[in-house]
Design a protein around this motif. Sequence first.
Motif, PDB file in Angstrom:
ATOM      1  N   UNK A 149     -76.737 -81.574 -61.527  1.00 28.27           N
ATOM      2  CA  UNK A 149     -77.946 -81.773 -62.320  1.00 28.27           C
ATOM      3  C   UNK A 149     -77.924 -83.143 -62.991  1.00 28.27           C
ATOM      4  N   UNK A 150     -76.782 -83.490 -63.558  1.00 24.76           N
ATOM      5  CA  UNK A 150     -76.645 -84.779 -64.237  1.00 24.76           C
ATOM      6  C   UNK A 150     -76.730 -85.939 -63.251  1.00 24.76           C
ATOM      7  N   UNK A 151     -76.274 -85.694 -62.030  1.00 31.47           N
ATOM      8  CA  UNK A 151     -76.339 -86.736 -60.996  1.00 31.47           C
ATOM      9  C   UNK A 151     -77.768 -86.905 -60.498  1.00 31.47           C
ATOM     10  N   UNK A 152     -78.406 -85.791 -60.150  1.00 27.78           N
ATOM     11  CA  UNK A 152     -79.754 -85.855 -59.595  1.00 27.78           C
ATOM     12  C   UNK A 152     -80.769 -86.459 -60.562  1.00 27.78           C
ATOM     13  N   UNK A 153     -80.570 -86.260 -61.868  1.00 23.09           N
ATOM     14  CA  UNK A 153     -81.511 -86.822 -62.840  1.00 23.09           C
ATOM     15  C   UNK A 153     -81.607 -88.341 -62.729  1.00 23.09           C
TER      16      UNK A 153
END
Length: 244
Positions: free
Chosen positions: A109-113
């Motif tokens: 999630x933190x990467x995709x943001x």
Amino acid sequence: MQTHIPYYIPVLFLSLVLVLLFFILKYLNESLNKTYEKIKTKRIILITTSILILWLLFLYLLSTNNILNNYSAMPPRMLLVIIPPLIVALIFTFSKTVLSWLKNVPLQYLIYLQTFRVVVEFILWLLYRNNIIPVQMTFEGRNYDILIGLSALFTGYYYVKGIEFFKNKWVLIFWNVAGLILLANIVVIAILSAPFPFRQFMNELANTIIFYFPYVLLPGFLVPVAYTTHLLSLKKLLSEKNTS
């Protein structure tokens, strides 16, 4: 702002902000539900949403009441936009209480943001092509931030797929540190391209767009989302024995 900007650029920019807000609150809600009771989760979401709305409203008022565009004022009034979210991000990231929640935030999630940075760079390029910002603020100049946005797509994808290289803790730490460095690069360039007394990039046009709505949301919201996400990723990686 007197310069004519094609209507589709601010529409695209505001659409990006709204989509990003949606995913931030969505991911936050999902991870909070794994950490706390529903009542506490709802309370945190309500408080977070209220704070974000109030901050965006504050940025709107600053940028529409000619408060920011006094370029000769020292210290620069743009600090009202830059400093508060930085302080909040640092306090939040280094708070001990955030760890229990962060353990339930999937790293992807933190990467995709971070993929939103591709759209930001495209918008900056459109502004440059319409003679609104200087070339050094785009990927045709000295801004390489698009590399992080593009790499976030396959980094997140292959992390989820379990590819060993992309699940390596130190590879992910390097990627996040590189993201912070490239972000700092364009922030410095943007500041030194603005018509402050200490301006260094003297080519026209000067970077004045960040003093006006909706583009004040770039330094006031989008940049903080980028560095906060990196900081949280690093905290999660450094606090866990593995990345799975």
